[in-house]
Design an enzyme around this catalytic site. Sequence first.
Site, PDB file in Angstrom:
ATOM      1  N   HIS A 270      -9.393   1.602  -1.346  1.00  0.00           N
ATOM      2  CA  HIS A 270      -8.147   1.396  -1.029  1.00  0.00           C
ATOM      3  C   HIS A 270      -7.463   0.583  -2.376  1.00  0.00           C
ATOM      4  O   HIS A 270      -8.000  -0.549  -2.441  1.00  0.00           O
ATOM      5  CB  HIS A 270      -7.959   0.626   0.101  1.00  0.00           C
ATOM      6  CG  HIS A 270      -6.523   0.441   0.353  1.00  0.00           C
ATOM      7  ND1 HIS A 270      -5.379   0.684  -0.077  1.00  0.00           N
ATOM      8  CD2 HIS A 270      -5.891  -0.151   1.563  1.00  0.00           C
ATOM      9  CE1 HIS A 270      -4.302   0.600   0.284  1.00  0.00           C
ATOM     10  NE2 HIS A 270      -4.603   0.113   1.587  1.00  0.00           N
TER      11      HIS A 270
ATOM     12  N   HIS B 230      -3.382   8.382   5.206  1.00  0.00           N
ATOM     13  CA  HIS B 230      -3.369   7.056   4.706  1.00  0.00           C
ATOM     14  C   HIS B 230      -4.825   6.605   4.940  1.00  0.00           C
ATOM     15  O   HIS B 230      -5.431   5.990   3.896  1.00  0.00           O
ATOM     16  CB  HIS B 230      -2.374   6.088   5.407  1.00  0.00           C
ATOM     17  CG  HIS B 230      -2.450   4.645   4.963  1.00  0.00           C
ATOM     18  ND1 HIS B 230      -2.139   4.358   3.871  1.00  0.00           N
ATOM     19  CD2 HIS B 230      -3.006   3.464   5.504  1.00  0.00           C
ATOM     20  CE1 HIS B 230      -2.189   3.068   3.445  1.00  0.00           C
ATOM     21  NE2 HIS B 230      -2.733   2.510   4.798  1.00  0.00           N
TER      22      HIS B 230
ATOM     23  N   CYS C 238       0.778  -1.224  -0.120  1.00  0.00           N
ATOM     24  CA  CYS C 238      -0.068  -0.017  -0.086  1.00  0.00           C
ATOM     25  C   CYS C 238       0.830   1.375  -0.019  1.00  0.00           C
ATOM     26  O   CYS C 238       0.273   2.364  -0.395  1.00  0.00           O
ATOM     27  CB  CYS C 238      -0.623   0.012   1.233  1.00  0.00           C
ATOM     28  SG  CYS C 238      -1.433  -1.665   1.604  1.00  0.00           S
TER      29      CYS C 238
END
Lengths: 397, 411
Positions: B338, B301, B167
Amino acid sequence: MYARTDQVFVTGCAASTCCGVGVAPLFARFRRGLSSDSAPPTNPCSANRQGFRFPQITVDISQYVRITRTENELTRQLLAAVESDLAQKFQGLSASERDEMGIILGNTSGNYTPYCQFYSTGLNDGYIRVNPAHLPATLINYQAVQLSNALGIMGQSTTISSGFSAGLDAVGHAMMRLRLGKDRAMLAGGIQELTPYDHEFLQVKQLISPRGVIRPYHGTRDGTVPAEAVALLLLERQHPDDGQHCKALAEVLGWASATGGPGEDPVARAKRVIDGALRMAELEAGEVDAVFPSANGTCAGDQLEIYVLRRVFGNRLSSVAVYPIKSVVGECLAASGPLQCIAAVYAMNHGADPSPHRVKARSDALQPARRLAPCIHALVLCVGLDHSCSAMVLAKA
Amino acid sequence: MTVPDSASRIVVTGLGVVSPLGIGIERYHESLQSGQNGIQPVDVPWDTGYEVNHAGIVREFGPPCFVADNNSATGGRAHRFAQAACSMAIDQAKLTAECRRRCAVVVGTTWGEALELENNAQLTAACPDRGTDAGDVARGHPFARLSANLKAELGLEGPDFVVATTCAAGNHSISMAVDLLQTGTVDAALAVGVDPLGYLVLLGFSRLLLQAPDTCRPFDLNRNGTILAEGAGALVLERSDEAKRRNAEVLAEVAGCGLSCDAAGTFESNAEDVRSLQIAAQGAFRQAQCKPQDIDYVSAHGSATKLNDRKETYFLKSLLGQRAYHVPVSAIKSMLGHAQGAAASLEAVACVLSLQHDVLYPTMNLETPDPECDLDYVANEARQCRVNTILSNAFGMGGNNAIIIFRRWTD
């Protein structure tokens, strides 16, 4: 340009190869001499993994503190290599020193085996049978993170790929970050598990030696022998004003890299890469006295490499020492470049070992060489079978 | 605040986006600003633990093809996303042929062409003797070939690499591109983040209880996980002196990059242990030659898991002190989902757009405040505001952290 340019030194090496875990068995094999006609040592390939044979690495995990039974093969090989060769280096490190260290690994294929196992379990056995704790092991960066965890290193922990020269490129990236003063030290190198993609790439392109022998540059060469390996260099930076504080085995002077498609002239690309590495090192080709080439015994690969070396060195080529180490360790893909660097570091620190060769003037074959100049400046060259190309220049410290 | 000399300053001159909120910069900006929802139901042929699966899908490219088909065009979904995003970015930067000769490509991803890997695994399971066919071999490895194929198609001639840090990969690609530029190895660099949606990641996140049923609610009291997505973001980076020489329009400055690793077991994180995040932040501030008090906006994030959001809030408080309560924080995963390796790149593009348009994008679905997440998250509505220095956080599975500081460009 960025103001600060530090010097970058190799202060340690670690490896797991088909010669064994650690650099000690590798160096012992070097001392017996390289050959231009040999088969890499095999714990005989009696155990087929993923349906094909290759020289394997055996890790007895009971010998190592940091390896658990749940670790996959590639992680075991990596942790075993570091524990064998670099444990002492890390013992005395403070927390702040570990904060300023990073890890960067090159890998062609990721964690293919755990990935397929995780996926197949979900597909065949159902969602509820999947163990979620196994998901991290499918990640391409898993080994780098496990190494960070084992050593308490809190700088970056990264895995890159640029194809078969990924390991040498990882060392090149580490060198760049250290030169820029962004990290204090880096563990950089290549890790290679042989996956179906890698093996069948070599098979479809008919690059595997039917006889299981590597004959670099030889007229009767018929292919290479793929193998697994892990190879790491510990790099540390030092600013010229700071005075020498680390025991250096070699200095990393320059690096360049390129990949290309099948349509591009590979000789021109490789020459461009070598010129780039020499330019960064501020050296001319005439100052290089040793080459650690790919020399993997494939017909096309070796031919390409010889053309490139002749274009770079001209008539001087026959007086440059050549070290064909794949006859010892096999074609280790992403781990090959760092293994060639380790061989260069060994040659710089051990006189004429591991038995240099030179290219014959009239044919392109290799023959054992005597009375060559000591290895002061070495060119490490990865001309990948997948059109990747990377070159690095090292100097005796 | 001081800034490095102009030769070492790195600037953004081109942007490209392929996302669940649309393709192209203008559409992306408008969708973010209006708080649109890019998450939708998606057909998954196998069990993931949910009756109805939700994800952020790039509709314009059709749904992901989870079921293997020998003739399918599944091979290359990541490549197609990245190629589209990079083409947009190169067009905006107006890279000349000369620039392309010394332009690198750095691609951040989790697994590369994940759908192709999965499809091959299916076909091999159905026919174990199948092996890998010549077509697969010719295309190259689904992970390693991403950057090489992009480079060939876009006519670029510099080095190329794929970086796989889950990520955080998008920010890692920016950091590596900056290193290449600062050493003079290249004159321009494409920093890309890309990932397609595959079954394995849906399966894994669901089993880890990280996937929410239908809504991504960063920093909300009732948040229960993220929603996975796919996409690509691309940025063209150059040294400022090169951009000036070309008369390129400078969109923003990449002032600093900081990287770190938690060096703890994957499942051993706790909310108060933010030392590794502070190491990454210190690295970024050192490069940017600025201090935490210069930060006036945060791109979080914000993955909407219970632990991550608490940890990020704790980290921002430790970094900014009392100022943390006055620095706005946006979590655009609330709209996009995401996008794994593409997430940080999509957020980086949003940071540059924020500087260009003087807008702070909203954190959507924030309905019930969490007492442990009590900062200003720009809840549910975009805000017109001029900011100068943005902190962009990306925290990857396994403990990889990458923090980028974007700054309004001043010559």
